[in-house]
Design a protein around this motif. Structure first.
Motif, short mmCIF file in Angstrom:
data_model
loop_
_atom_site.label_atom_id
_atom_site.label_comp_id
_atom_site.label_asym_id
_atom_site.label_seq_id
_atom_site.Cartn_x
_atom_site.Cartn_y
_atom_site.Cartn_z
N ALA A 107 0.84 -1.20 0.00
CA ALA A 107 0.00 0.00 0.00
C ALA A 107 0.88 1.25 0.00
O ALA A 107 0.52 2.27 -0.59
N ILE A 108 2.04 1.17 0.64
CA ILE A 108 2.97 2.32 0.68
C ILE A 108 3.50 2.57 -0.73
O ILE A 108 3.54 3.71 -1.21
N ALA A 109 3.92 1.48 -1.40
CA ALA A 109 4.43 1.63 -2.77
C ALA A 109 3.33 2.17 -3.68
O ALA A 109 3.57 3.03 -4.52
N ASP A 110 2.12 1.67 -3.48
CA ASP A 110 0.99 2.09 -4.33
C ASP A 110 0.73 3.60 -4.16
O ASP A 110 0.56 4.32 -5.14
N THR A 111 0.73 4.06 -2.90
CA THR A 111 0.47 5.48 -2.64
C THR A 111 1.58 6.33 -3.26
O THR A 111 1.31 7.35 -3.89
N ALA A 112 2.83 5.90 -3.05
CA ALA A 112 3.96 6.68 -3.59
C ALA A 112 3.84 6.77 -5.11
O ALA A 112 4.00 7.84 -5.70
N PHE A 113 3.54 5.64 -5.75
CA PHE A 113 3.48 5.61 -7.21
C PHE A 113 2.36 6.51 -7.73
O PHE A 113 2.56 7.35 -8.61
N ASN A 114 1.17 6.35 -7.15
CA ASN A 114 0.03 7.13 -7.63
C ASN A 114 0.22 8.62 -7.37
O ASN A 114 -0.12 9.45 -8.21
N THR A 115 0.79 8.95 -6.21
CA THR A 115 1.03 10.37 -5.92
C THR A 115 2.02 10.94 -6.92
O THR A 115 1.87 12.06 -7.40
N MET A 116 3.04 10.14 -7.24
CA MET A 116 4.05 10.62 -8.20
C MET A 116 3.41 10.88 -9.56
O MET A 116 3.63 11.93 -10.17
N PHE A 131 16.18 16.64 1.22
CA PHE A 131 15.90 17.44 0.05
C PHE A 131 14.75 16.83 -0.75
O PHE A 131 13.84 17.51 -1.20
N ALA A 132 14.82 15.50 -0.85
CA ALA A 132 13.76 14.79 -1.59
C ALA A 132 12.42 15.01 -0.91
O ALA A 132 11.40 15.22 -1.57
N PHE A 133 12.42 14.97 0.44
CA PHE A 133 11.16 15.18 1.16
C PHE A 133 10.60 16.56 0.87
O PHE A 133 9.43 16.74 0.61
N LYS A 134 11.53 17.52 0.92
CA LYS A 134 11.07 18.90 0.72
C LYS A 134 10.44 19.02 -0.65
O LYS A 134 9.39 19.62 -0.83
N ASN A 135 11.10 18.43 -1.65
CA ASN A 135 10.57 18.50 -3.01
C ASN A 135 9.23 17.83 -3.10
O ASN A 135 8.31 18.28 -3.76
N ALA A 136 9.16 16.68 -2.45
CA ALA A 136 7.92 15.91 -2.57
C ALA A 136 6.78 16.62 -1.84
O ALA A 136 5.61 16.41 -2.12
N GLY A 137 7.13 17.48 -0.89
CA GLY A 137 6.09 18.20 -0.15
C GLY A 137 5.64 17.37 1.03
O GLY A 137 5.56 16.15 0.96
N LYS A 138 5.32 18.05 2.12
CA LYS A 138 5.00 17.33 3.34
C LYS A 138 3.80 16.40 3.17
O LYS A 138 3.78 15.28 3.65
N LYS A 139 2.81 16.88 2.45
CA LYS A 139 1.58 16.10 2.32
C LYS A 139 1.81 14.76 1.62
O LYS A 139 1.09 13.81 1.80
N THR A 140 2.83 14.75 0.76
CA THR A 140 3.03 13.50 0.01
C THR A 140 4.15 12.66 0.62
O THR A 140 4.55 11.65 0.08
N LEU A 141 4.63 13.09 1.75
CA LEU A 141 5.71 12.34 2.38
C LEU A 141 5.22 10.97 2.83
O LEU A 141 4.16 10.83 3.40
N ARG A 142 5.99 9.99 2.54
CA ARG A 142 5.64 8.65 3.02
C ARG A 142 6.81 8.17 3.86
O ARG A 142 7.93 8.06 3.36
N LYS A 143 6.51 7.93 5.09
CA LYS A 143 7.58 7.44 5.94
C LYS A 143 7.29 6.00 6.29
O LYS A 143 6.15 5.62 6.45
#
Ligand code: ATP
Ligand code: MG
Length: 723
Positions: free
Chosen positions: A213-222, A707-719
Motif C-alpha cells: 500500500a505504501i508503494a501504491d500510494t507513492a506511485f500514484n502520488t508521483m 531534500f527529496a522530502f522537501k521536493n515531494a512536499g509534506k503532504k506526500t511524504l511517506r515514511k
C-alpha cells in the motif's frame, strides 16, 4: 521454499500447511509448534486462523509430492517430529496438507481444495465488511490497523496493540502516513501476485496495512502530482529494512508500465545480489546485514513508464575487511569464492580451502569447516543456513551476467578478491642481525599477490616494508617501517583495493540501470521514487567509529521523523486554529548538536590536528568539553571509551582507531603502485581516488533524503518505519 524454519531463540518450529495443489497456489498457513504439538492441535490452529468452522472435520496429511504418497496423521501424532525426519535434500518434496473428512471420518478427495475456498470466502467477506457492503464486525483496539484511530494512546497501549496484531500474523500497522513493520522471521504468504493485485489502486483505509500500500500510494502520488517521492526505511539492524526495499521495488515494478526496450526490470533484479555479495556480511544481529547505506531511485517517465534507476551508496564498512568481531564474518563474496569454487579453479588463483586465511579467521577458527559455510548457532534461522556457497556463487554469476559484467571482468574480480585474501596472509618478521628492519615472513604470499595484481613483486615488497620521507629542501630518504606500520600499510592497501572494487561494482550497476533514452524532453519530464535503506541503529559489545557514524545517521532520521510527526503536525493545527492537547515528545536535537556543533562538536574535535594528537588526547578533549552532560557520559570504570545517550539508548564507543578511521588516508605511493598494474581492470578501478572521508557519505545521504522530502512536499511524504 523450505518447509521448516527453526527459530534460533527457542525450540519453536514453523509448520507450513498447504492447500492440496501446492504447485498452483502459494496459499499456505504457517503455524508455530513445538515438538509436543499434536496433529489435532495443528488442525485446530489452521482452521481457526482461516476462519473455517468445525475444525473436527479436517485431518493433517503428510504428502510426498514427487511420489504422490499421502499419510494421514492420527490426532495424537506429532507433526514436528515427523518433519524432523524428512531427509534434508528432499525437504522440498514433503508437505503437510489439510484434508476434509466426511461424517464417517474418511478423507474426501473430491473438491479437495474446499477449505482453501472457504477461507477465501471468509476473507472476502471480511474485505466486503471493511468496504461497507456488509455490516462491519466490531473491531477491538487490538485489531485497529491505524494507531491514530485509538482514542487514548500510551506507550504500553501501542506496544500491546502491536503485540496482539503480531500474534495474529498482522505484522504491519499504520500510524497515519507511517507504516510500522515487525519482522516475523518466518515465511508470510502475503507477498504473492494475489496481494499485488489486491493492493493496486486501492485506498489505504480499504485494506489491512501492507507494504504494497505504501508503494501504491507513492506511485500514484508521483503520477498525479508529477513530483518525486521518497520512502525512508529505518529501524535496528535485522529489522527488515532491506527486505522491505525488495518488496517496495517489486510492487513498484508491478504498478508501472514496462518498457521492453530497456530491460531495466531485469537489471533491478540483478542489482540486489551483486550489491549484497560485495556489501553485506553476517553480523551478530543479522546474517545478511547491509554494511553500507543505499539510496535507490527508480525513474519513471511522466505516464508512469519505467525508465531507469540509479543507486547511491554510503559508508562501506571497510574495517570489516581486515578484522571481524566474534560471531561476525567478512563480506559474503569472500566465502562465495573460497567455498563456491572448485579446488582446481582455486589453484589458478593461488587459494585453497584448507589454508587458514587471516582476513577470514573468524570463520576458519575451526580448521576443517565444511563447505556449508554458515554453521554457527546464530545462523540457523537465516536464509543462508541451508544454502551453500556454490549456489550463492552461481546466483552471483547469473546476476553479474544480467548486469552486463563480461566474463573477463568477472574473472578479474575474483582474482582481485583472491589477492586481497592473500594480502592478509603477508606477515612480517625482524631481519636477523639487523636492528628494526623487517622482512616478509612467507614470500610465497607476496609472489601470489603480485602475480594476481599484475605488479612487480620487488616494488610491492618495498612499499610494504619502507616509506619515503622528506629530509629538508627537496631531499628524500627511505625509512624502514615498524611492525605495526607495515601491518597498517598492508591493511590500508587491502581496504583501498576493496573500496575501489565496490565503487566500480556500484558504477557498473548504475551504468546498467541508467535511463537509455536520448530524448532530453522525455528525460526532463521524468520523476522518481527514492528508497532510503540506511544502516539501522547499532549497539554491539564493542562499538567503534563506524557505529559512531551509523548512529549519527539514525539520530538524524529520528529527528526528521519526530519533527514531522509532532512538531509540524502541531504547527498545522495551530495555523488552522484547532484546539488540541500539546503532545510532549523527546526532541533529540541536543544529541545532534553534540556531534556537529561548530568548534565543540565531537566531529570538529576529531578533525583537530595538533602535534602529538592521538586517540588518547582526543578522548581527554571529549571528556573535558562534554564530560557528563545530558547526551555525553564518561565510563564508570576508567577505560578508553566514552558514552553517548542516543534516542534508542546509551551506547559505549571505544576510542581506539577513531582518528585513523576518520582520516582514512591511503599512502599516495600505494595508489601509485597499484596504478602501475599490468591488469587494465585493476588500473581502471583505481583510476578514481579510493581515499574518502567516510562520514560525509552519511551526511550526503541524509541531506539528499531531506531534500527529496522537501521536493515531494509534506503532504506526500511517506515514511516507513520497521522496528
Ligand atoms: N517481511 C518479512 N517476512 C519474513 N522475513 C523477513 C521479513 N523481513 C525481514 N525478514 C527476515 O529478516 C532478515 C533480516 O532482514 P533485513 O536483512 O532486511 O534487515 P535489515 O533491517 O536490512 O538489517 P541491516 O541493518 O543489518 O542490514 C531477512 O534476511 C529475512 O530473513
Ligand atoms: Mg539491510
Amino acid at each position: 521454499m523450505n518447509n521448516i524454519k527453526i527459530m534460533a531463540f527457542d525450540a519453536t518450529y514453523m509448520i507450513h500447511v498447504h492447500p492440496v495443489d501446492c504447485s498452483t497456489s502459494s496459499v499456505v498457513e504457517s503455524i508455530s509448534c513445538t515438538k509436543r504439538t499434536t496433529a489435532a492441535e495443528v488442525v485446530a490452529k489452521v482452521t481457526r486462523k482461516l476462519g473455517i468452522e468445525n475444525g473436527l472435520s479436517y485431518v493433517l496429511v503428510e504428502m510426498h509430492k514427487d511420489r504422490g504418497e499421502e499419510m494421514i496423521l492420527a490426532q495424537s501424532d506429532l507433526p514436528v517430529q515427523r518433519m524432523l525426519l524428512w531427509p534434508t535434500q528432499f525437504q522440498h518434496s514433503y508437505k503437510f496438507v489439510l484434508r476434509e473428512t466426511d461424517e464417517s471420518g474418511s478423507v474426501m478427495y473430491h473438491g479437495a481444495n474446499s477449505w482453501h475456498e472457504k477461507a477465501e470466502r471468509v476473507s472476502t467477506e471480511r474485505d466486503m465488511a471493511s468496504k461497507g457492503f456488509l455490516p462491519p464486525s466490531k473491531l477491538s483496539d487490538s485489531d485497529c490497523p491505524d494507531l491514530c484511530a485509538i482514542s487514548s494512546l500510551s506507550q504500553n497501549k501501542i506496544l500491546e496493540i502491536l503485540r496482539k496484531r503480531f500474534l495474529k500474523d498482522k505484522i504491519y500497522t499504520y500510524s497515519a502516513d507511517t507504516l510500522i513493520s515487525i519482522n516475523p522471521y518466518k515465511f508470510m504468504p502475503i507477498y504473492n501476485p494475489k496481494y499485488m493485485t489486491l493492493y493496486q489502486n486501492r485506498r489505504k483505509e480499504d485494506l489491512e496495512p501492507h507494504i504494497y500500500a505504501i508503494a501504491d500510494t507513492a506511485f500514484n502520488t508521483m503520477v498525479q502530482t508529477k513530483q518525486n517521492q521518497c520512502i525512508v526505511i529505518t529501524g535496528k539492524s535485522g529489522s527488515g529494512k532491506t527486505q522491505a526495499t525488495h518488496f517496495l521495488v517489486h510492487h513498484s515494478l508491478a504498478l508501472c508500465q514496462k518498457s521492453y526496450m530497456t530491460g531495466v526490470e531485469n537489471m533491478l533484479t540483478g542489482a540486489g545480489p551483486v550489491l549484497e555479495a560485495f556489501g553485506n556480511a553476517q553480523t551478530e544481529h543479522n546474517n545478511n546485514s547491509s554494511r553500507f547505506g543505499k539510496f535507490l531511485k527508480i525513474h519513471f517517465y511522466g505516464s508512469g513508464l519505467l525508465s531507469g534507476a540509479d543507486v547511491q551508496t554510503y559508508l562501506l564498512e571497510k574495517s570489516r575487511l581486515v578484522h571481524q568481531e566474534p560471531n561476525e564474518k567478512n563480506f559474503h563474496i569472500f566465502y562465495y569464492l573460497l567455498y563456491g569454487t572448485s579446488p582446481e579453479e582455486l589453484k589458478e588463483i593461488y587459494l585453497d580451502q584448507n589454508t587458514n586465511y587471516n582476513y577470514l579467521k573468524q570463520l576458519l577458527g575451526v580448521k576443517a569447516l565444511s563447505q556449508k559455510w554458515c554453521l554457527s548457532s546464530i545462523t540457523k534461522c537465516s536464509k543462508h543456513a541451508n544454502t551453500d556457497a556454490p549456489a550463492e556463487l552461481e546466483r552471483l554469476r547469473q546476476a553479474m551476467e544480467v548486469m552486463g559484467f563480461y566474463i573477463g571482468a568477472q574473472r578479474s574480480i575474483f582474482r582481485l578478491i583472491a589477492a586481497i585474501i592473500l594480502l592478509g596472509n603477508i606477515t612480517f618478521k625482524m631481519k636477523s642481525g639487523r636492528d628494526e628492519t623487517l622482512e616478509i615472513q612467507d614470500e610465497s604470499y607476496l609472489t601470489s599477490v603480485s602475480l594476481l595484481l599484475g605488479l612487480d613483486k620487488n616494488v610491492v615488497r618495498k612499499c610494504l616494508l619502507t616509506r619515503k620521507a622528506k629530509a629538508g629542501a627537496g631531499e628524500r630518504f627511505v625509512l624502514s617501517l615498524k611492525l605495526e606500520e607495515a601491518r597498517a600499510t598492508r591493511d590500508a592497501m587491502s581496504k583501498a583495493l576493496y573500496q575501489s572494487l565496490f565503487d566500480w561494482a556500484v558504477s557498473s550497476v548504475n551504468m546498467a540501470l541508467a535511463q537509455k533514452t536520448r530524448d532530453t524532453k522525455l528525460k526532463s519530464q521524468s520523476q522518481w521514487i527514492g528508497l532510503l535503506d540506511i544502516f539501522g541503529f547499532e549497539d554491539f559489545v564493542k562499538n567503534s567509529f563506524e557505529q559512531f557514524c551509523i548512529n549519527y545517521a539514525s539520530e538524524h532520521l529520528q529527528h526528521y521523523c519526530i519533527k514531522h510527526t509532532f512538531q509540524l503536525e502541531q504547527e498545522e493545527y495551530r495555523a488552522e486554529g484547532l484546539t488540541w492537547k500539546e503532545v510532549d515528545y523527546a526532541d533529540n536535537s541536543g544529541c545532534l548538536l553534540l556531534y556537529e556543533k561548530k568548534i565543540t562538536g565531537l566531529f570538529h574535535l576529531i578533525d583537530e590536528n595538533f602535534p602529538g594528537a592521538n586517540n588518547h588526547t582526543l578522548l581527554s578533549q571529549f571528556n573535558r568539553v562534554h564530560g557528563n552532560t545530558r547526551y555525553y557520559d564518561t565510563t564508570v570504570v576508567k577505560e578508553d571509551a566514552f558514552m553517548i545517550v542516543h534516542y534508542a539508548g546509551k551506547v559505549k564507543y571505544q576510542i581506539k582507531d577513531f582518528r585513523e578511521k576518520n582520516h582514512d588516508q591511503v599512502r599516495e605511493d600505494l595508489i601509485t603502485l597499484v596504478r602501475t598494474s599490468q591488469s587494465s581492470f585493476i588500473q581502471g578501478i583505481v583510476s578514481k581516488s579510493p581515499a574518502a572521508v567516510v562520514r560525509w557519505g552519511v551526511l550526503r545521504a541524509i541531506v539528499r533524503a531531506m531534500f527529496a522530502f522537501k521536493n515531494a512536499g509534506k503532504k506526500t511524504l511517506r515514511k516507513f518505519f520497521s522496528y
